[in-house]
Design an enzyme around this catalytic site. Sequence first.
Site, PDB file in Angstrom:
ATOM      1  N   HIS A 251     -10.345  -6.237  -1.937  1.00  0.00           N
ATOM      2  CA  HIS A 251     -11.354  -5.845  -0.957  1.00  0.00           C
ATOM      3  C   HIS A 251     -12.470  -5.100  -1.708  1.00  0.00           C
ATOM      4  CE1 HIS A 251      -9.016  -7.036   2.492  1.00  0.00           C
ATOM      5  NE2 HIS A 251      -8.004  -6.262   2.141  1.00  0.00           N
TER       6      HIS A 251
ATOM      7  N   GLU B 266       0.811  -1.222   0.000  1.00  0.00           N
ATOM      8  CA  GLU B 266       0.000   0.000   0.000  1.00  0.00           C
ATOM      9  C   GLU B 266       0.850   1.282   0.000  1.00  0.00           C
ATOM     10  OE1 GLU B 266      -2.811  -0.323   3.205  1.00  0.00           O
ATOM     11  OE2 GLU B 266      -3.618  -2.227   2.468  1.00  0.00           O
TER      12      GLU B 266
ATOM     13  N   ASP C 118     -12.193 -10.157   0.017  1.00  0.00           N
ATOM     14  CA  ASP C 118     -13.476 -10.240   0.714  1.00  0.00           C
ATOM     15  C   ASP C 118     -14.429  -9.257   0.044  1.00  0.00           C
ATOM     16  OD1 ASP C 118     -12.606  -7.760   1.765  1.00  0.00           O
ATOM     17  OD2 ASP C 118     -12.105  -8.612   3.709  1.00  0.00           O
TER      18      ASP C 118
ATOM     19  N   ASN D 221       2.063  -5.239  -3.057  1.00  0.00           N
ATOM     20  CA  ASN D 221       0.678  -5.544  -2.717  1.00  0.00           C
ATOM     21  C   ASN D 221      -0.102  -4.262  -2.477  1.00  0.00           C
ATOM     22  OD1 ASN D 221      -1.310  -7.634  -1.989  1.00  0.00           O
ATOM     23  ND2 ASN D 221      -1.171  -6.811   0.081  1.00  0.00           N
TER      24      ASN D 221
ATOM     25  N   GLU E 126      -6.124 -10.661  -0.712  1.00  0.00           N
ATOM     26  CA  GLU E 126      -6.888 -10.376   0.507  1.00  0.00           C
ATOM     27  C   GLU E 126      -8.382 -10.276   0.196  1.00  0.00           C
ATOM     28  OE1 GLU E 126      -5.368  -7.014   2.708  1.00  0.00           O
ATOM     29  OE2 GLU E 126      -3.290  -7.400   2.101  1.00  0.00           O
TER      30      GLU E 126
END
Length: 397
Positions: free
Chosen positions: A258, A170, A291, A216, A289
């Site tokens: 996400h 990030e 979701d 990432n 990651e």
Amino acid sequence: MKLRQWTTVGVVAVATVAALNTVPATASRPYDPTAQSLGALGLRHGLHVGTAVNMDALNDGGDPQYRALASSEFASVTAENVMKWEVLEPTRGTYDWAAADQFVEFAKRNRQSVRGHVLVWHNQLPAWLTSGVADGSISKQELRELLRKHITTVVNRYKGKIWQWDVVNEAVSDPWDTPSTLHYKGFWAQNLGPGYIADSFRWARAADPKALLFYNDYNIEAFGSGNPADDKTQFVYDMTKSLRAQGVPIDGVGAQGHLGTQYGNFDTLQVTAALKKFSGLGVATAFTEVDVRSQMTEAVRAGNSEEINPRLQASAANFSVLMKACLAVRSCLSYTVWGFSDKYSWVPDWFNDPPEGLATIYDENYQPKRAYNELKSDLIFAGPPYVLPRIAPKPRR
């Protein structure tokens, strides 16, 4: 990209499939793919389907089902928190390896590959580090040396045990930040400048020549305007291209995935196009990651099926979009969900105004949701000529 630069992961996949819960076919009991785990089904394509692991949940003797699913349903695991700097070195010069070692040993026992998360991030840093920089007791030169030492120490400890490292996490701003023009953000960029990114990859490679090294980030699942001033995916693409041109040993780019059902998000072809474009740089890709959260309206919390069902369906569609795109691009090596049960999801704590939830593939009682079954069906029905075994890069020097 020349094919000889890449190696198939099929041999590893075959070996790992045997370690997952599979039921052999017999004359009286034909092969039933729906009875296979996500991990086993993914490895048919050389794709590692994994999960983030919450170590508190894993060690909760009153909740054995969490450990049972974490150990049997997935082919790879990521430490949700215990490999972050604030956990590993809470006191300067004193590392606490207990939880991270336990996590790595858990993966080894279950023959699961490990994604190391994370070496360099502007969040979850130890207080002694951030306060030392703030009060001037840690100089810029000393900070750079502390970062080098941290990366070297952690990667050396787990050398040979980590398949993919999230080296830098990030590092890029969002269009809603100030200033709105995309830029390198956070503690490390502010104190060391953007050169820390290349340095971090080089230090990690020196410590482990064989691990795959990833950048990432979130909101990079598909391209937007194509203008690096406001298209984060384009910014990361240009950054990756520049790092490669400098000889920086970056092996992959991870898109976190996400998502939220209240947004437009992307279709499969948009995401596939992005993965292919990154693959054209000679790097691997992964969803790291995943979701898909939903707004928890009063009606949802009251159990109103008319509001719950559309959210569950939209969630399943978004999980599936990312999976199908990953399957379509051979350089997409892994697909990791960020926790698998709503019981331990990070979403309700982080997104609470308005409240959000329903983000994972199992509910709070470990019942699989529509999203779980859609992922399983994607893996079952995928095959040649459009879905082929993965090809993984050799770690770059």
